[in-house]
Design an enzyme around this catalytic site. Structure first.
Site, PDB file in Angstrom:
ATOM      1  N   LYS A  27       0.364  -9.142  16.462  1.00  0.00           N
ATOM      2  CA  LYS A  27      -0.942  -9.293  15.291  1.00  0.00           C
ATOM      3  C   LYS A  27      -1.202 -10.448  15.169  1.00  0.00           C
ATOM      4  O   LYS A  27      -0.536 -11.421  15.079  1.00  0.00           O
ATOM      5  CB  LYS A  27      -0.390  -8.559  13.847  1.00  0.00           C
ATOM      6  CG  LYS A  27      -1.402  -8.620  12.994  1.00  0.00           C
ATOM      7  CD  LYS A  27      -0.899  -8.001  11.632  1.00  0.00           C
ATOM      8  CE  LYS A  27      -1.739  -7.923  10.614  1.00  0.00           C
ATOM      9  NZ  LYS A  27      -1.143  -7.224   9.238  1.00  0.00           N
TER      10      LYS A  27
ATOM     11  N   SER B 121       0.479  -2.547   4.923  1.00  0.00           N
ATOM     12  CA  SER B 121      -0.095  -2.801   6.201  1.00  0.00           C
ATOM     13  C   SER B 121       0.747  -2.529   7.580  1.00  0.00           C
ATOM     14  O   SER B 121       0.132  -2.773   8.593  1.00  0.00           O
ATOM     15  CB  SER B 121      -0.543  -4.061   5.932  1.00  0.00           C
ATOM     16  OG  SER B 121      -1.791  -4.002   5.290  1.00  0.00           O
TER      17      SER B 121
ATOM     18  N   SER C 262      -3.830  -3.468   7.485  1.00  0.00           N
ATOM     19  CA  SER C 262      -4.252  -4.468   8.334  1.00  0.00           C
ATOM     20  C   SER C 262      -3.438  -4.744   9.682  1.00  0.00           C
ATOM     21  O   SER C 262      -4.228  -5.436  10.382  1.00  0.00           O
ATOM     22  CB  SER C 262      -3.760  -5.812   7.747  1.00  0.00           C
ATOM     23  OG  SER C 262      -2.511  -6.120   7.304  1.00  0.00           O
TER      24      SER C 262
END
Length: 524
Positions: free
Chosen positions: A113, A216, A192
């Site tokens: 990420k 998330s 997210s």
């Protein structure tokens, strides 16, 4: 920088590092010995193929790069490829030839990420304001490199981990655009860690790293039929991860099966003197979670079922099927409703405003270039029209800027009550019914992505574990039409091994995942 030039640059590097043609072979042209189903292969199976000489790390990495090149135009999960990926894979193959492998992640391609610092790639948190290199690797990246993992690239995310606008659109960032749900492309991937989950679901990497403040990791994993683990707070270092709140943030793995998540967690976990939360990491934690994934763990287990009818009848029908599978596997299932949920919702957001201002200012001070504080981020967003092409607002930034400081007595009382109630919500429910875990639906069917209205994210199941700092593991449970629904297993702090074992046994007795079909939309 576009995907095609980066991809071709990586392939060119491969020709220098590894002249043999199979290094860049695609699934269509691979030799018979290297043909296998990338989607269903787990890390133990891949390591067995590499140990027998039927696969190399360079070939595996090339397979994933080829798939990104062919598939990611639909999903938009990969923000940037790592030009060093094939070089890292070649180094893994050299270690294998020298009998110096570093463990089960050696040679395994991992997406990260893009709020996790990598010294050799930009770390942007999805924001155009942060298009620069961090000072050094995040601690978890150092652990992955030390384990021999191949850092394949950076995954797109919801900009600033969904903590910028009052009504954001999950999976959108100013740097990466919109990530799509690979099951139905006009549907949202949630949360997210959208690119991490969608990338794994589309078989663009073997494993991905996500992060979570509240939902998330688990929500995008649930909505993309992947396995996501939000670890106990303090199990995995957050140093070098763009923060929202030190009281709740954690990073964790996402994969297509539980064993890959367990193997990755085994690498990520451990104490870090630069992250005080890890000082409470118990020395009794397992070193290898995968060894504890034994069949039959559900037999005799007591599971509390938290139905959450607010998520709709289709989700509840999946949960009923999951309940039947748990009972058939020998578990005792008791329906429960953890207390204090309304108060948790009331307290969490204002506490996070104070913590975000404190923690983002501290993080930005570590960056060699770029904005130095929250006020400068707000000013940047006002001046950059591309940061306003999906959701326009930055209401959370503006509210955080004027929120009470971290020494404010009212804030301190709020956080103390919030953390206490979250822990009691789970601890009291576990104790009252003598439970091993609480299981709940992770997500409803994915909503249609629409920048004009933002997310439709009434998903309360993640909040107690997120606020308490307790483990939460989601595993595919079924589908509402073509849209995945996950089931989450939550337990006491540091019970990560037990939650993974229960999730793995559920995965065994009720296999639900099927590969995505990339449907453009659903019938009206």
């Amino acid at each position: 920088m576009g995907r095609r030039p980066v991809f071709l640059a990586i392939l060119a590097a491969a020709l220098v590092l590894v002249p043999a043609a199979p290094a860049t072979a695609s699934p269509a042209t691979a030799s018979p010995s290297t043909r296998f189903d990338l989607d269903s292969a787990d890390i133990p199976a891949l390591q067995a193929r590499m140990a027998s000489g039927r696969l190399t790390a360079v070939e595996l990495t090339g397979r994933y790069l080829d798939r990104i090149h062919r598939i990611d135009g639909k999903v938009n999960a990969v923000l940037a490829l790592n030009p060093a990926a094939l070089g890292q894979a070649a180094e893994s193959d050299a270690r294998r030839r020298a009998h110096r492998l570093r463990g089960p992640l050696d040679g395994i391609p991992v997406l990260v990420k893009d709020n996790v610092d990598t010294r050799d790639q930009w770390t942007t948190a999805g924001s155009r304001a942060l298009r620069s290199y961090p000072a050094k690797d995040a601690t978890l990246i150092t652990r992955l490199r030390d384990a021999g993992a191949v850092i394949l690239g950076k995954a797109n995310l919801s900009e600033w981990a969904n903590f910028r606008a009052a009504k954001p659109t999950s999976g959108w960032s100013g740097v990466g655009g919109q990530t799509n749900n690979p099951y139905v492309l006009d549907r949202n991937p949630c949360g997210s860690s959208a690119g991490s989950a969608a990338g794994v679901a589309a078989s663009l990497a073997q494993v991905a790293i996500g992060s979570e403040t509240d939902g998330s990791i688990v929500c995008p994993a649930g909505m993309t039929a992947t396995v996501g683990h939000k670890p106990s707070l303090g199990l995995v270092s957050r140093t070098g991860v763009v923060p929202i709140s030190a009281e709740q943030d954690t990073a964790g793995p996402i994969a297509r099966n539980v064993v890959d998540v367990a193997l990755t967690l085994s690498v990520l976990q451990g104490r870090d003197p630069t992250d005080p939360a890890t000082s409470t990491y118990p020395r009794s934690q397992p070193k290898d979670y995968a060894k504890l994934l034994r069949p039959g763990v559900l037999r005799g287990a007591r599971i509390g079922l938290w139905r959450l009818p607010v998520l709709g009848p289709a989700t509840d029908a999946v949960l009923t099927s999951a309940r039947n599978a748990l009972v058939k596997a020998g578990a005792t299932v008791v329906e429960v409703t953890p207390p204090y949920q309304d108060r948790l919702v009331e307290l969490e957001f204002p506490a996070l405003l104070t913590e975000f201002h404190r923690d983002i200012d501290a993080y930005l001070a570590t960056r060699p270039t770029g904005p130095r504080n929250l006020a400068e981020l707000i000013a940047y967003n006002r001046a950059d029209p591309l940061e306003q092409t999906c959701f326009v607002g930055q209401e959370l930034f503006e509210q955080a800027l004027v929120a009470p400081g971290p020494t404010d007595p009212a804030y301190l009382a709020m956080r103390a009550e919030l953390s206490d109630l979250a822990r009691r919500s789970l601890d009291e429910t576990l104790a009252k019914y003598h439970l091993d875990a609480i299981a709940s639906p992770t997500n409803p069917p994915a909503w249609k992505t629409d920048c004009a209205v933002g997310d439709n994210d009434v998903i309360p199941s993640s909040t107690p574990a997120a606020v308490a700092g307790y483990p939460d593991v989601t595993v595919p449970a079924g589908f509402a039409g073509p849209l995945p629904v996950g089931i989450s297993f939550m337990g006491a702090r540091w019970s990560d091994a037990r939650m993974l074992a229960l999730a793995a046994d559920f995965e065994r007795v009720a296999p639900a995942r099927v590969p995505p079909r990339y449907l453009p939309t659903l019938p009206s």
